[in-house]
Write a protein that holds these residues in place. Structure first.
Motif, PDB file in Angstrom:
ATOM      1  N   THR A  19       0.806  -1.227   0.000  1.00  0.00           N
ATOM      2  CA  THR A  19       0.000   0.000   0.000  1.00  0.00           C
ATOM      3  C   THR A  19       0.833   1.268   0.000  1.00  0.00           C
ATOM      4  N   MET A  20       1.898   1.282   0.792  1.00  0.00           N
ATOM      5  CA  MET A  20       2.657   2.527   0.926  1.00  0.00           C
ATOM      6  C   MET A  20       3.862   2.592  -0.003  1.00  0.00           C
ATOM      7  N   LEU A  21       4.539   1.464  -0.186  1.00  0.00           N
ATOM      8  CA  LEU A  21       5.677   1.451  -1.112  1.00  0.00           C
ATOM      9  C   LEU A  21       5.242   1.201  -2.552  1.00  0.00           C
ATOM     10  N   HIS A  22       4.013   0.727  -2.728  1.00  0.00           N
ATOM     11  CA  HIS A  22       3.458   0.421  -4.046  1.00  0.00           C
ATOM     12  C   HIS A  22       4.294  -0.609  -4.799  1.00  0.00           C
ATOM     13  N   LEU A  23       4.836  -1.568  -4.038  1.00  0.00           N
ATOM     14  CA  LEU A  23       5.589  -2.659  -4.660  1.00  0.00           C
ATOM     15  C   LEU A  23       4.622  -3.771  -5.041  1.00  0.00           C
ATOM     16  N   PRO A  24       5.002  -4.611  -6.002  1.00  0.00           N
ATOM     17  CA  PRO A  24       4.112  -5.695  -6.407  1.00  0.00           C
ATOM     18  C   PRO A  24       3.858  -6.682  -5.260  1.00  0.00           C
ATOM     19  N   GLY A  25       2.741  -7.348  -5.319  1.00  0.00           N
ATOM     20  CA  GLY A  25       2.362  -8.297  -4.281  1.00  0.00           C
ATOM     21  C   GLY A  25       3.354  -9.420  -4.074  1.00  0.00           C
ATOM     22  N   TRP A  26       4.093  -9.782  -5.129  1.00  0.00           N
ATOM     23  CA  TRP A  26       5.046 -10.882  -4.979  1.00  0.00           C
ATOM     24  C   TRP A  26       6.142 -10.550  -3.969  1.00  0.00           C
ATOM     25  N   VAL A  27       6.402  -9.267  -3.726  1.00  0.00           N
ATOM     26  CA  VAL A  27       7.441  -8.886  -2.769  1.00  0.00           C
ATOM     27  C   VAL A  27       7.025  -9.326  -1.360  1.00  0.00           C
ATOM     28  N   THR A  28       5.767  -9.110  -1.024  1.00  0.00           N
ATOM     29  CA  THR A  28       5.275  -9.576   0.277  1.00  0.00           C
ATOM     30  C   THR A  28       5.398 -11.087   0.378  1.00  0.00           C
ATOM     31  N   GLY A  29       5.033 -11.788  -0.678  1.00  0.00           N
ATOM     32  CA  GLY A  29       5.200 -13.242  -0.690  1.00  0.00           C
ATOM     33  C   GLY A  29       6.657 -13.634  -0.526  1.00  0.00           C
ATOM     34  N   ALA A  30       7.537 -12.905  -1.174  1.00  0.00           N
ATOM     35  CA  ALA A  30       8.969 -13.200  -1.063  1.00  0.00           C
ATOM     36  C   ALA A  30       9.474 -12.964   0.353  1.00  0.00           C
ATOM     37  N   VAL A  31       8.954 -11.966   1.038  1.00  0.00           N
ATOM     38  CA  VAL A  31       9.337 -11.718   2.434  1.00  0.00           C
ATOM     39  C   VAL A  31       8.968 -12.927   3.289  1.00  0.00           C
ATOM     40  N   PHE A  32       7.761 -13.455   3.083  1.00  0.00           N
ATOM     41  CA  PHE A  32       7.338 -14.637   3.841  1.00  0.00           C
ATOM     42  C   PHE A  32       8.180 -15.863   3.480  1.00  0.00           C
ATOM     43  N   VAL A  33       8.524 -15.999   2.216  1.00  0.00           N
ATOM     44  CA  VAL A  33       9.360 -17.129   1.791  1.00  0.00           C
ATOM     45  C   VAL A  33      10.745 -17.028   2.415  1.00  0.00           C
ATOM     46  N   VAL A  34      11.344 -15.847   2.360  1.00  0.00           N
ATOM     47  CA  VAL A  34      12.664 -15.630   2.968  1.00  0.00           C
ATOM     48  C   VAL A  34      12.613 -16.000   4.446  1.00  0.00           C
ATOM     49  N   ASN A  35      11.603 -15.513   5.144  1.00  0.00           N
ATOM     50  CA  ASN A  35      11.447 -15.789   6.564  1.00  0.00           C
ATOM     51  C   ASN A  35      11.309 -17.282   6.833  1.00  0.00           C
ATOM     52  N   THR A  36      10.460 -17.934   6.094  1.00  0.00           N
ATOM     53  CA  THR A  36      10.200 -19.361   6.307  1.00  0.00           C
ATOM     54  C   THR A  36      11.414 -20.215   5.985  1.00  0.00           C
ATOM     55  N   VAL A  37      12.060 -19.953   4.857  1.00  0.00           N
ATOM     56  CA  VAL A  37      13.222 -20.750   4.447  1.00  0.00           C
ATOM     57  C   VAL A  37      14.385 -20.555   5.420  1.00  0.00           C
ATOM     58  N   LEU A  38      14.654 -19.312   5.783  1.00  0.00           N
ATOM     59  CA  LEU A  38      15.759 -19.077   6.715  1.00  0.00           C
ATOM     60  C   LEU A  38      15.519 -19.756   8.057  1.00  0.00           C
ATOM     61  N   ILE A  39      14.302 -19.686   8.555  1.00  0.00           N
ATOM     62  CA  ILE A  39      14.007 -20.346   9.827  1.00  0.00           C
ATOM     63  C   ILE A  39      14.103 -21.856   9.659  1.00  0.00           C
ATOM     64  N   GLY A  40      13.547 -22.378   8.583  1.00  0.00           N
ATOM     65  CA  GLY A  40      13.586 -23.821   8.358  1.00  0.00           C
ATOM     66  C   GLY A  40      14.990 -24.371   8.209  1.00  0.00           C
ATOM     67  N   VAL A  41      15.834 -23.650   7.516  1.00  0.00           N
ATOM     68  CA  VAL A  41      17.198 -24.104   7.258  1.00  0.00           C
ATOM     69  C   VAL A  41      18.158 -23.702   8.374  1.00  0.00           C
ATOM     70  N   GLY A  42      17.976 -22.481   8.910  1.00  0.00           N
ATOM     71  CA  GLY A  42      18.988 -21.951   9.800  1.00  0.00           C
ATOM     72  C   GLY A  42      18.713 -21.999  11.283  1.00  0.00           C
ATOM     73  N   GLN A  43      17.471 -22.275  11.694  1.00  0.00           N
ATOM     74  CA  GLN A  43      17.154 -22.196  13.120  1.00  0.00           C
ATOM     75  C   GLN A  43      18.033 -23.104  13.966  1.00  0.00           C
ATOM     76  N   GLY A  44      18.199 -24.336  13.560  1.00  0.00           N
ATOM     77  CA  GLY A  44      19.037 -25.263  14.329  1.00  0.00           C
ATOM     78  C   GLY A  44      20.480 -24.812  14.401  1.00  0.00           C
TER      79      GLY A  44
END
Length: 174
Positions: A19-44
């Motif tokens: 809404t405020m940065l007017h970036l495409p919706g895929w960027v929000t999806g990519a933020v969630f993917v980055v978060n999920t993958v890093l936690i899944g791979v790196g948490q341990g």
């Protein structure tokens, strides 16, 4: 403070990015993917690397990572589209590092620091902090975002730094 900042991933970041940065919706999806993958791979790996480190210091460091990610997100509003995408994704990585560091430590502190007869109460209060944050954060963050990027991200940086400051006087053995 940690629970409140953790709510930003699901509440403030997607609204701000689209809404405020007017970036495409895929960027929000990519933020969630980055978060999920890093936690899944790196948490341990992160938990293993923290073995032997004073827990209170870890929570302070995690809060500083989180505050830095919020400052980057604020800075993205002044950039052109492609640069803003890069900064948002970098902020997501930094935010996730803070999350990977703080999450396990805070859970362990809530479970292990009180005397045995008070552990149930400590765990209940810890869970209550998450429930309260999940009620307050959407309203607060929507209100702040309506006022602009600076109020929203300044408040989130402030919450993260307040959490860090509250951890400084903790016993050094925690």
């Amino acid at each position: 403070a940690y629970a409140m900042t953790a709510m930003s991933l699901n509440v403030a970041m997607p609204v701000y990015i689209v809404t405020m940065l007017h970036l495409p919706g895929w960027v929000t999806g990519a933020v969630f993917v980055v978060n999920t993958v890093l936690i899944g791979v790196g948490q341990g790996l992160v938990v293993n690397a923290m073995t032997g480190v004073v827990r209170a210091r870890i929570v302070v460091i995690a809060a500083l990572f989180t505050a830095a990610s919020f400052a980057l997100l604020y800075g993205a509003h002044a950039l052109v589209r492609d640069a803003a995408v890069v900064v948002v994704l970098l902020a997501a990585v930094i935010y996730t590092v803070g999350e990977m560091v703080a999450g396990p430590v805070l859970s362990a502190l809530a479970a292990e620091s009180p005397p045995v007869h008070l552990r149930g109460r400590f765990l209940a209060v810890y869970q209550l902090s998450w429930n309260g944050s999940s009620m307050v954060a959407p309203v607060l963050y929507a209100w702040l975002l309506e006022r602009g990027a600076l109020p929203a991200w300044s408040a989130l940086v402030g919450i993260a730094l307040l959490g860090a400051a509250c951890c400084l006087p903790m016993r050094t053995g925690l």
